[in-house]
Design an enzyme around this catalytic site. Structure first.
Site, mmCIF file in Angstrom:
data_model
loop_
_atom_site.group_PDB
_atom_site.id
_atom_site.type_symbol
_atom_site.label_atom_id
_atom_site.label_comp_id
_atom_site.label_asym_id
_atom_site.label_seq_id
_atom_site.Cartn_x
_atom_site.Cartn_y
_atom_site.Cartn_z
ATOM 1 N N PHE A 375 -7.148 -1.849 -2.888
ATOM 2 C CA PHE A 375 -6.525 -0.799 -3.705
ATOM 3 C C PHE A 375 -6.746 0.604 -3.149
ATOM 4 O O PHE A 375 -6.914 1.556 -3.910
ATOM 5 C CB PHE A 375 -7.030 -0.888 -5.162
ATOM 6 N N CYS A 376 -6.741 0.695 -1.820
ATOM 7 C CA CYS A 376 -6.958 1.999 -1.164
ATOM 8 C C CYS A 376 -8.247 2.651 -1.637
ATOM 9 O O CYS A 376 -8.321 3.877 -1.800
ATOM 10 C CB CYS A 376 -5.764 2.934 -1.405
#
Length: 829
Positions: A375-376
């Protein structure tokens, strides 16, 4: 048939938002806001209105924050890194530090690439280290002014953990020091994940930088974000590149560049995404209409997450092993510390992790949309999944990169599964997801979803008359957990009008003024008198002529106190809608009402008292660069105007708790009127024209027209407040000040005319010849009439302006009146 559970990735856009936006585009022409034409002015004004709407959404004002539009949160973060006033290593004074929480989005961590190129040190810090950070610096280091920047997310996009907003003030005040470094700390609050489902009150939590992406809130438009900059840091920001629209002046052949004064315009390189910005207005409208506001969204989404978390964490295999491993820093007991995000991995009976890619594919078969990976947010991923720095590097060598479907390396997970709820999520969505987990992991004999458990969470049912998200919400638990009282400025204060002065006091002041205001050198000895007085209660509507009228701090009482706005809350003038001149407002001071009439319409009235309704919504807008605060006059009035004009519009009134200020600079001496208050006028409190000037212009215009104009019609076209009868044409342009009875008025510049004078005020028909004739008659200028402002009143009572009163002008030393300080064309709307 889709169960969408990736609201932290992007919200879904409601159909009503798209319809409102496309209807807007069909009904209006929006030009490039950098141009000066009518369609461009509409765009500019609409964008300014949206800026105020954003500030209102975050419970702040333009006094404290500036909105800079960007392509998204990432672009906003890059802008901060490039423009923050860093002090690099190697200088005589202590150098700056960029400190960020390890639980941060890639776009925050990526700022260190820019800081490194500027020779500024970046320091990562874990949440635990912040909590354990020592307080104040030694006394000798507290006076150091070196700027440092600390960045942290209001809500982790990985786990939904909400970090304390109290950190903002603690760090800025020096009570909490992320790292030991002498200097002044500024705070960057990454709010992209947080604001999608929670209210943010910047009146209380005044971070210096707040980057956001609007698709996280509305789902549409994408590719648009904003940076909210605290005005105390904004002037310190450094700009290197300059694009179209950001320069006040520059040279192509030399290294000379002067930026625009406005912080927003200085940093918005090129033409902003103006149609998308206009869509934001409809986004806020729809959000409020569908949900009732961010506090309701916060409670609704948390209730769904709490229920799902409770059931999910209690799912067991027959051998007692858990079905999932949830990565969380909280027990989902309060929406103040936990957002509507659940991050987990699915386990088998032996406790081994099932790869997130396999779970994602299975979910897709059931039409359930989730998010998988890291998720970055590598920092949070490492912390929760216990992945070392060496593991990350080893996984990269094994071929795993961010965003791929390699979910297990050596039997260990490289990422996880995330579900997240938004305001349109329902109880059925949670049920569908839990049914999916049970159906794919457990036999029917193992367990069923504990439907009854939801009743244990419910402390209040949703009334049927509330604007519900959908029918399913009647079953959605509403937890009574307050995040503090949100401050509200939605009440308008009452003002009373008592304008009749005592006769003896009035006469004595008039006599005193008459003695001191004798003109020093005026041609001729004929007296100058007031011939007509007009006020325009509704901006751009018909004039209301009076023989005498009270004068207040904003000019003629009730002059331009109301205005008609389009569906975006932007002021409509005769430029866009000539039929406004056919609407005739009149004021009845005794009954304290304004009566509005138009041909073919039943008369309608509006109270002169400020709104006392509890629900009077205050909003901010701009009128010719002046910021004004207004409130809506209600549905029945809006319906009346919409029917007559044939388009959606509303009547709004200037709120008494905020008046716009004049920005004139060509005023002199202790009697300067530059701080006087304005109503919804464009430029000044009064506009004065001279009958002799009108007569001279009439001769010039009549020679060019087939049908000559009547003098009364020409006077009406110039929409003055005060018409005087002076012997010489255009002698008013030589005046510096005038006195009318007890009133002392200062001349602040000529009125530069626009196409409104081409509109016949009786029929609404246009004739472009009028403006061309004025330009020809005045040597290519379009000046006609002068602007006036009240000088400070010397008595406690309101003055009265009367027809027949003598006008005593004082000539100015320099007979060339300088135009008002503005690049935009003004008119007497």
């Amino acid at each position: 048939g889709i169960t969408y559970l990736d609201h932290a990735g992007s919200a879904l856009f409601p159909e009503s938002l798209l319809k409102a936006f496309t209807d807007d585009l069909r009904n209006n022409v929006y030009g490039n806001p950098h141009s000066q034409n009518i369609s461009s002015k509409l765009t500019y004004d609409t964008i300014e209105h949206v800026r105020y709407r954003i500030l209102q959404h975050f419970h702040t004002t333009a006094e404290d924050y500036t909105i800079i539009f960007t392509s998204g949160c990432t672009a906003a973060l890059k802008l901060i890194a490039e423009s923050f006033p860093w002090i690099p290593e190697g200088t005589k004074q202590p150098s700056s530090r960029f400190c960020y929480l390890t639980d941060s989005h890639t776009s925050v961590v990526g700022m260190r690439g820019i800081t490194a190129s500027l020779n500024v040190l970046s320091v990562p810090i874990t949440p635990q280290e912040v909590l354990l950070a020592e307080s104040r610096l030694p006394a000798e280091e507290q006076n150091c002014t070196t700027p440092h920047l600390f960045s942290y997310p209001a809500q982790s996009n990985f786990s939904g953990t909400k970090y304390p907003l109290s950190w903002i003030q603690d760090i800025k005040s020096g009570k909490l020091c992320p790292i030991k470094a002498p200097g002044k700390w500024f705070v960057l609050l990454d709010a992209a994940s947080y604001v999608s489902s929670s209210p943010l009150d910047l009146g209380v939590h005044q971070a210096d930088f707040i980057p956001i992406s609007f698709y996280k809130i509305f789902g549409f438009p994408t590719g648009l974000g904003a940076l909210l900059v605290n005005n105390r840091i904004a002037p310190l920001l450094r700009k290197t590149y300059f694009g179209g629209g950001t320069a006040a002046a520059y040279l192509a052949g030399e290294d000379f560049y002067f930026p625009r004064k406005s912080i927003a315009e200085r940093f918005e390189d090129g033409t902003v995404s103006f149609l998308d910005i206009i869509a934001l207005k409809h986004g806020f409208d729809v959000l409020e209409k569908l949900t009732g506001g961010m506090e309701k969204i916060k409670q609704h989404t948390f209730a769904l997450a709490h229920y799902t978390y409770t059931v999910l964490s209690n799912l067991k295999y027959a051998n007692g092993a858990p079905v999932v491993r949830i990565y969380s820093d909280t027990d989902f007991s309060s929406p103040d510390v936990q957002g509507p995000i659940i991050n987990f991995n699915v386990l088998d009976e032996n406790g081994e992790v099932l790869g997130f890619s396999q779970v994602d594919k299975m979910a897709s078969l059931h039409n359930i949309h989730v998010r998988t990976g890291c998720f970055c947010n590598t920092g949070a991923c490492q912390m929760h999944l216990d992945i070392s720095n060496e593991d990350i590097q080893r996984n990269l060598k094994a071929g795993h990169v961010c965003g791929d479907d390699i979910d297990l390396v050596g039997g260990r997970p490289t990422g996880s599964v995330r579900i997240s709820f938004g305001y349109m999520s329902s109880f059925e969505d949670a049920q569908t997801f839990l049914n999916f987990v049970i159906a794919t992991r457990l036999s029917k004999s193992d367990t069923e979803i504990p439907f009854k458990s939801v009743t244990k969470l419910t402390t209040e049912s949703v009334p049927d008359d509330l604007p519900s998200f959908n029918n399913a919400d009647k079953f959605s638990p509403i937890l009574q957990i307050s995040d503090g009282d949100l401050r509200s400025n939605l009440s308008a204060t009452k003002t009373s009008v008592n304008w009749q002065p005592l006769e003896t006091e009035a006469e004595s002041i008039r006599a005193a003024v008459s003695e001191t205001a004798v003109p020093t050198c005026r041609k001729g000895g004929e007296p100058i008198t007031v011939a007509n007085i007009y006020l325009y209660p509704i901006k751009s509507c018909s004039a209301f002529e009076v023989t005498e009228w009270p004068v207040g701090n904003q000019g003629l009482l009730y002059d331009r106190n109301w205005m008609v706005v389009n569906q975006n809350g932007v002021c409509m003038t005769q430029k866009q809608e000539p039929r406004l001149c056919l609407i005739n407002p009149s004021i009845d001071l005794k009954q304290k009402i304004m009566i509005i009439q138009a041909e073919g319409m039943d008369p309608i009235s509006v109270s002169l008292e400020d709104s006392t309704e509890k629900e009077a919504v205050i909003c901010e807008s701009k009128v010719c660069s002046h910021r004004v605060k207004t409130y809506d006059c209600g549905e029945s009035i809006a319906g009346w105007f919409s029917v007559f004009l044939g388009r959606p519009c509303r009547l709004i009134r200037q709120s008494s708790d905020m008046k716009s200020n004049s920005h004139q600079k060509n005023t002199k001496g202790p009697s300067s009127a530059k701080n006087s208050s304005l109503s919804l006028v464009n430029e000044a409190q009064y506009l004065l024209i001279n009958v002799a000037s009108i007569l001279q212009l009439k001769e010039h215009i009549s020679a060019r027209l087939e049908k000559p104009l009547e003098i009364e019609e020409l006077i009406q076209r110039f929409r003055a407040n005060i018409v005087v009868s002076a012997p010489e044409s255009f002698e008013e342009e030589e005046w510096a000040e005038i006195s009318i009875g007890a009133l002392q008025l200062q001349v602040v510049g000529p009125c530069s005319r626009c196409q409104i004078i081409c509109i016949d005020q009786q029929s609404g028909e246009r004739n472009k010849e009028i403006l061309q004739s004025l330009s020809a008659a005045r040597g290519r200028k379009t000046n006609f009439g002068i602007y006036l402002m009240n000088q400070p009143l010397h008595s406690s009572f309101s003055n009265v302006l009367s027809v027949g009163s003598q006008v005593l002008p004082v000539l100015k030393e320099n007979t060339e009146i300088q135009p008002p300080t503005s690049s935009k064309e003004k008119c007497s709307g």
